[in-house]
Write an enzyme that holds these catalytic residues in place. Structure first.
Site, PDB file in Angstrom:
ATOM      1  N   LYS A 202       0.871  -1.181   0.000  1.00  0.00           N
ATOM      2  CA  LYS A 202       0.000   0.000   0.000  1.00  0.00           C
ATOM      3  C   LYS A 202       0.908   1.231   0.000  1.00  0.00           C
ATOM      4  CE  LYS A 202      -4.555   1.067   1.840  1.00  0.00           C
ATOM      5  NZ  LYS A 202      -5.403   0.655   0.716  1.00  0.00           N
TER       6      LYS A 202
HETATM    7  C1  LIG Z   1      -6.427  -0.189   0.319  1.00  0.00           C
HETATM    8  C2  LIG Z   1      -6.615  -0.805  -1.017  1.00  0.00           C
HETATM    9  C3  LIG Z   1      -7.631  -1.749  -1.272  1.00  0.00           C
HETATM   10  C4  LIG Z   1      -8.675  -2.140  -0.261  1.00  0.00           C
HETATM   11  O1  LIG Z   1      -8.116  -2.635   0.927  1.00  0.00           O
HETATM   12  P1  LIG Z   1      -8.971  -2.631   2.282  1.00  0.00           P
HETATM   13  O2  LIG Z   1      -8.039  -3.181   3.281  1.00  0.00           O
HETATM   14  O3  LIG Z   1     -10.152  -3.473   2.054  1.00  0.00           O
HETATM   15  O4  LIG Z   1      -9.346  -1.203   2.531  1.00  0.00           O
HETATM   16  C5  LIG Z   1      -7.690  -2.305  -2.530  1.00  0.00           C
HETATM   17  N1  LIG Z   1      -6.809  -1.960  -3.501  1.00  0.00           N
HETATM   18  C6  LIG Z   1      -5.832  -1.054  -3.287  1.00  0.00           C
HETATM   19  C7  LIG Z   1      -4.889  -0.729  -4.383  1.00  0.00           C
HETATM   20  C8  LIG Z   1      -5.711  -0.451  -2.040  1.00  0.00           C
HETATM   21  O5  LIG Z   1      -4.742   0.453  -1.842  1.00  0.00           O
END
Ligand SMILES: *Cc1c(COP(=O)(O)O)cnc(C)c1O
Length: 364
Positions: A202
């Site tokens: 992330k």
């Molecule tokens: C944060 C994110 C998600 C969703 O993740 P959650 O933990 O469900 O909020 C999906 N794809 C990307 C690229 C993300 O950065």
């Protein structure tokens, strides 16, 4: 003062916190991420010293040297999580340990120091307590929490930095999308993540790379972009900020597998668990855009939805590609299984149904 991993948080309450009447006005209908709470958390890291100087501070601008590494080489990661008001006036966060774990995994990929999970969780809890009056009531409302970390070396050489800031900020939010189904555009021009790349981390850079594709989707009259795999350009991966699920007429679900190019969403993981508890079959397997169009047109696919912390679960009504488009189900509203999963998820998050998995962490 309280400690995590031996580190004490020094708390500096805001000297001019937002007055209650102004706060109520700001919280009445906040656009996503626009309204700032009164505080922020800052924890410093330096090679040889480790994590130090943990503080809760009045929220405000921070000072960086113009050669701060993050501004040049994008060594930055973040998390997104939510605190909900509970019935008794308390506050709870959904699966924060999963965010803490994922933050460590993202840090590892970006050659950044790993913050101890206890310190991450304590920092988040400190902010939620300091800004407890900012957690909105109401069905779609919550306090969105944004932990992040970035390289803060004043040095232009290309190498992992030796100094970092870990921070947590928060923002009261309402619904992410207005009600109804979203329309998605399948980008055949841009990809989000390649094998061996940073797709499962992330990191801010992934979003920078996705913005032009998102703009392309808007230009095509769609709400969101869907990315295909970067090798064959055939398989659906995710939406750049949300994971995706397909529902079929036999009641089974398919979601693309965590192959290293997809962000392992905590909502995705929760949906898989909740669906299986409902007796539904969930397959984590590759699914092509060609098949999506065919299944939507034949009626074999009855529902599709996107999921993530910000929007929870949003039905996908129409999928568009350069070759054409297809409507899924009614095309306008959540189908039965999408609706049931959304209810199950939201009821767990808000403490309205039994927390069978220990997903809900009470802050106060
Ligand atoms: C944060 C994110 C998600 C969703 O993740 P959650 O933990 O469900 O909020 C999906 N794809 C990307 C690229 C993300 O950065």
């Amino acid at each position: 003062m309280s400690s995590a991993e031996g580190l004490k948080f020094t708390i500096h309450p805001h000297p001019n916190a937002t007055p209650a009447a102004r706060r109520a006005e700001l919280m009445a209908d906040p656009a996503f991420g626009r309204v700032a709470t009164d505080h922020m958390v800052v924890v410093k890291y330096k090679d040889g010293v480790g994590w130090h100087d943990a503080e809760v501070l009045p929220r405000g601008p921070i000072t960086l040297d113009p050669s701060a590494a993050v501004l040049h080489y994008a060594q930055e990661i973040f998390e997104g999580m939510k605190a909900f008001r509970t019935k008794d006036g308390g506050a709870a966060i959904f699966r924060p340990e999963a965010n803490a774990r994922r933050f460590r995994a993202s840090a590892e990929r970006m050659a950044m120091p790993q913050i101890p999970e206890e310190l991450f969780l304590e920092a988040v809890n400190q902010l939620v307590r300091a800004d407890r009056d900012w957690i909105p009531e109401g069905e779609n409302a919550s306090l969105y929490i944004r932990p992040f970390m970035f390289a803060n070396d004043a040095f232009l050489g290309v190498k992992p930095a030796s100094e970092y800031l870990f921070m947590v900020i928060a923002s009261p939010v309402g619904a992410y999308f207005s009600a109804g189904a979203v329309t998605v555009w399948v980008s055949e021009t841009y990809t989000r993540a390649a094998p061996g790349g940073t797709g499962a981390a992330k990191c801010g850079g992934n979003y920078a790379a996705s913005l032009l594709a998102q703009a392309e989707a808007k230009a095509q009259g769609c709400d969101q972009v869907v990315f295909l795999d970067a090798v064959k350009h055939t398989d659906v991966e995710e939406m750049g900020g949300m994971n995706v699920f397909f529902v079929f007429e036999d009641g089974s679900l398919v979601t693309p597998p965590l192959s290293g190019t997809i962000l392992p969403g905590i909502t995705r993981d929760s949906v898989i668990t909740l669906a299986r508890e409902k007796g539904l079959t969930v397959r984590e397997e590759a699914y092509s855009i060609e098949q999506w169009l065919a299944d939507a047109r034949s009626g074999r696919m009855t529902e599709a939805f996107a999921c993530g912390t910000a929007a929870a679960i949003s039905p996908i009504g129409v999928v568009k590609t350069r070759e054409g488009e297809a409507r899924i189900g009614s095309g306008t509203a959540a189908g039965q299984i999408t609706g049931a999963l959304r209810t199950a998820l939201v009821d767990t998050q808000r403490g309205r149904s039994a927390d069978a998995h220990g997903w809900v962490s009470q802050v106060f």
